[in-house]
Scaffold this active site. Structure first.
Site, PDB file in Angstrom:
ATOM      1  N   ASN A 156       2.755   6.063   1.106  1.00  0.00           N
ATOM      2  CA  ASN A 156       2.697   6.688   2.427  1.00  0.00           C
ATOM      3  C   ASN A 156       1.738   5.845   3.261  1.00  0.00           C
ATOM      4  OD1 ASN A 156       2.341   8.279   4.664  1.00  0.00           O
ATOM      5  ND2 ASN A 156       1.262   9.949   3.589  1.00  0.00           N
ATOM      6  N   TRP A 157       2.318   5.006   4.112  1.00  0.00           N
ATOM      7  CA  TRP A 157       1.463   4.092   4.895  1.00  0.00           C
ATOM      8  C   TRP A 157       0.693   4.821   6.000  1.00  0.00           C
ATOM      9  CZ3 TRP A 157       3.800  -1.449   6.034  1.00  0.00           C
ATOM     10  CH2 TRP A 157       3.871  -2.149   4.833  1.00  0.00           C
ATOM     11  N   LYS A 158       1.079   6.063   6.291  1.00  0.00           N
ATOM     12  CA  LYS A 158       0.463   6.804   7.411  1.00  0.00           C
ATOM     13  C   LYS A 158       0.523   5.912   8.665  1.00  0.00           C
ATOM     14  CE  LYS A 158      -2.246   9.206   3.981  1.00  0.00           C
ATOM     15  NZ  LYS A 158      -3.430   9.933   3.615  1.00  0.00           N
TER      16      LYS A 158
ATOM     17  N   HIS B  97       2.865  17.206   5.255  1.00  0.00           N
ATOM     18  CA  HIS B  97       1.629  16.544   4.823  1.00  0.00           C
ATOM     19  C   HIS B  97       0.435  17.254   5.464  1.00  0.00           C
ATOM     20  CE1 HIS B  97      -1.468  13.561   4.216  1.00  0.00           C
ATOM     21  NE2 HIS B  97      -0.703  13.029   3.279  1.00  0.00           N
TER      22      HIS B  97
ATOM     23  N   GLU C  67      -2.137  16.212   6.760  1.00  0.00           N
ATOM     24  CA  GLU C  67      -2.588  15.628   8.033  1.00  0.00           C
ATOM     25  C   GLU C  67      -1.723  16.105   9.201  1.00  0.00           C
ATOM     26  OE1 GLU C  67      -2.545  11.563   6.707  1.00  0.00           O
ATOM     27  OE2 GLU C  67      -4.221  12.023   5.345  1.00  0.00           O
TER      28      GLU C  67
ATOM     29  N   GLU D 158      -0.543  17.734  -3.437  1.00  0.00           N
ATOM     30  CA  GLU D 158      -1.643  16.924  -2.915  1.00  0.00           C
ATOM     31  C   GLU D 158      -2.828  17.825  -2.582  1.00  0.00           C
ATOM     32  OE1 GLU D 158      -0.150  12.972  -1.199  1.00  0.00           O
ATOM     33  OE2 GLU D 158      -0.094  14.422   0.415  1.00  0.00           O
TER      34      GLU D 158
ATOM     35  N   GLY E  39      -7.587  10.729   0.285  1.00  0.00           N
ATOM     36  CA  GLY E  39      -8.409   9.745   0.992  1.00  0.00           C
ATOM     37  C   GLY E  39      -9.892   9.846   0.692  1.00  0.00           C
TER      38      GLY E  39
ATOM     39  N   SER F  70      -5.726  10.159  -3.787  1.00  0.00           N
ATOM     40  CA  SER F  70      -6.547   9.087  -4.385  1.00  0.00           C
ATOM     41  C   SER F  70      -5.972   8.560  -5.700  1.00  0.00           C
ATOM     42  CB  SER F  70      -7.998   9.547  -4.563  1.00  0.00           C
ATOM     43  OG  SER F  70      -8.573   9.876  -3.310  1.00  0.00           O
TER      44      SER F  70
ATOM     45  N   GLY G  29      -1.423   6.974  -0.664  1.00  0.00           N
ATOM     46  CA  GLY G  29      -1.827   6.546   0.665  1.00  0.00           C
ATOM     47  C   GLY G  29      -2.520   5.195   0.604  1.00  0.00           C
ATOM     48  N   GLY G  30      -3.846   5.221   0.501  1.00  0.00           N
ATOM     49  CA  GLY G  30      -4.659   3.997   0.566  1.00  0.00           C
ATOM     50  C   GLY G  30      -4.154   2.868  -0.317  1.00  0.00           C
TER      51      GLY G  30
HETATM   52  P1  PGA Z   1      -4.519   8.797  -0.578  1.00  0.00           P
HETATM   53  O1  PGA Z   1      -3.449   9.574   0.301  1.00  0.00           O
HETATM   54  O2  PGA Z   1      -3.770   8.146  -1.722  1.00  0.00           O
HETATM   55  O3  PGA Z   1      -5.126   7.782   0.344  1.00  0.00           O
HETATM   56  O4  PGA Z   1      -5.505   9.794  -1.074  1.00  0.00           O
HETATM   57  C1  PGA Z   1      -2.408  10.301  -0.298  1.00  0.00           C
HETATM   58  C2  PGA Z   1      -1.588  10.984   0.764  1.00  0.00           C
HETATM   59  O5  PGA Z   1      -2.157  11.455   1.753  1.00  0.00           O
HETATM   60  O6  PGA Z   1      -0.357  11.075   0.645  1.00  0.00           O
END
Ligand code: PGA
Length: 244
Positions: free
Chosen positions: A12-14, A90, A92, A162, A168, A206, A227-228
């Site tokens: 997930n590149w966001k 998500h 966010e 999640e 994150g 994470s 994500g990251g």
């Molecule tokens: P993260 O993000 O791996 O940076 O914790 C995961 C996500 O939000 O899907």
């Protein structure tokens, strides 16, 4: 445990990345046998993917079919770009855009009319975990979608657990903590419909090159939403490797 569930490693590149990074992933991603690799890209880059080993996903799309909805993207538009997956709910988006369970359910119901696969994100904030309410919280998030989508849910939806406190933050859920919730979700859904045995439940929060192997070894963890670590080709390759 179920051998039929193929692992899905979803990046997930966001709101990160650029065309150069997309080129790097197109050239250098290695997808092991028996693993599906997916990149959920920012919408502007979806049109630039070609000849990739990875599947392509978006990060949101509208509950409306078309019309006067400035800034939104429809399912049909994503289908024209051969998008195969879309992330919904998500944390966010729930926070930044006030997306309620009802909106998430309406969006998933819309996309289920196409052949695109929705990824439903669920997961609790820290206060809910500390209060011992994780199962009830996650169950309510799932029920909201299930009530609207009916049986199609069991055939098409991918779930991503999640925990918000792990996203994150570098504070990953332990494999045991994650498995406990994944097992709860699976048992809950299987009681409603045995086809839930085939559903993929991803862990997100994470996940990285060093903790992926242990997480992915759990009986009910069928992949990751990352994500990251999905912005670094070497890390993402290692996670795909760990799933293989
Ligand atoms: P993260 O993000 O791996 O940076 O914790 C995961 C996500 O939000 O899907």
């Amino acid at each position: 445990m179920n051998k039929a569930r193929k692992k899905l490693i979803a990046g997930n590149w966001k709101m990160n990345g650029n065309r150069e990074l997309l080129n790097v992933f197109t050239r250098q991603l290695i997808v092991p046998e028996g693993v599906d690799a997916l990149l959920c890209l920012p919408a502007p880059y979806l049109a630039f993917v070609s000849d990739s080993l990875f599947k392509v996903g978006a990060q949101d799309c509208s509950e409306h079919e078309n019309g006067a909805h400035t800034g939104d993207i429809s399912t049909a538009m994503l289908q024209e770009l051969s998008v195969q997956y879309v992330i919904f709910g998500h944390s966010e988006r729930r926070q930044d855009h006030n997306e309620s369970d009802a909106i998430v359910a309406a969006k998933i119901a819309r996309v289920l009319q196409s052949d695109i696969t929705p990824i439903l994100c669920v997961g609790e904030p820290l206060a809910i975990r500390e209060a011992g309410q994780v199962f009830a919280y996650v169950q309510a998030q799932i029920d909201a979608v299930l009530d609207v989508c009916g049986d199609k849910f069991f055939d098409k939806v991918v779930i991503a657990y999640e925990p918000i406190w792990a996203i994150g933050t570098g504070q990953t859920a332990t494999p045991e903590q994650a498995q406990e919730v994944h097992h709860f979700i699976r048992s809950y859904l299987v009681r409603k419909n045995p086809r839930a045995e085939q559903m993929r439940i991803l862990y997100g929060g994470s996940m990285n090159a060093s903790n992926a192997r242990h997480l992915l070894a759990q009986a009910d963890i069928d992949g990751g939403l990352i994500g990251g670590a999905s912005l670094k080709i070497d890390d993402f390759n290692m996670i795909c490797q760990a799933a293989g």
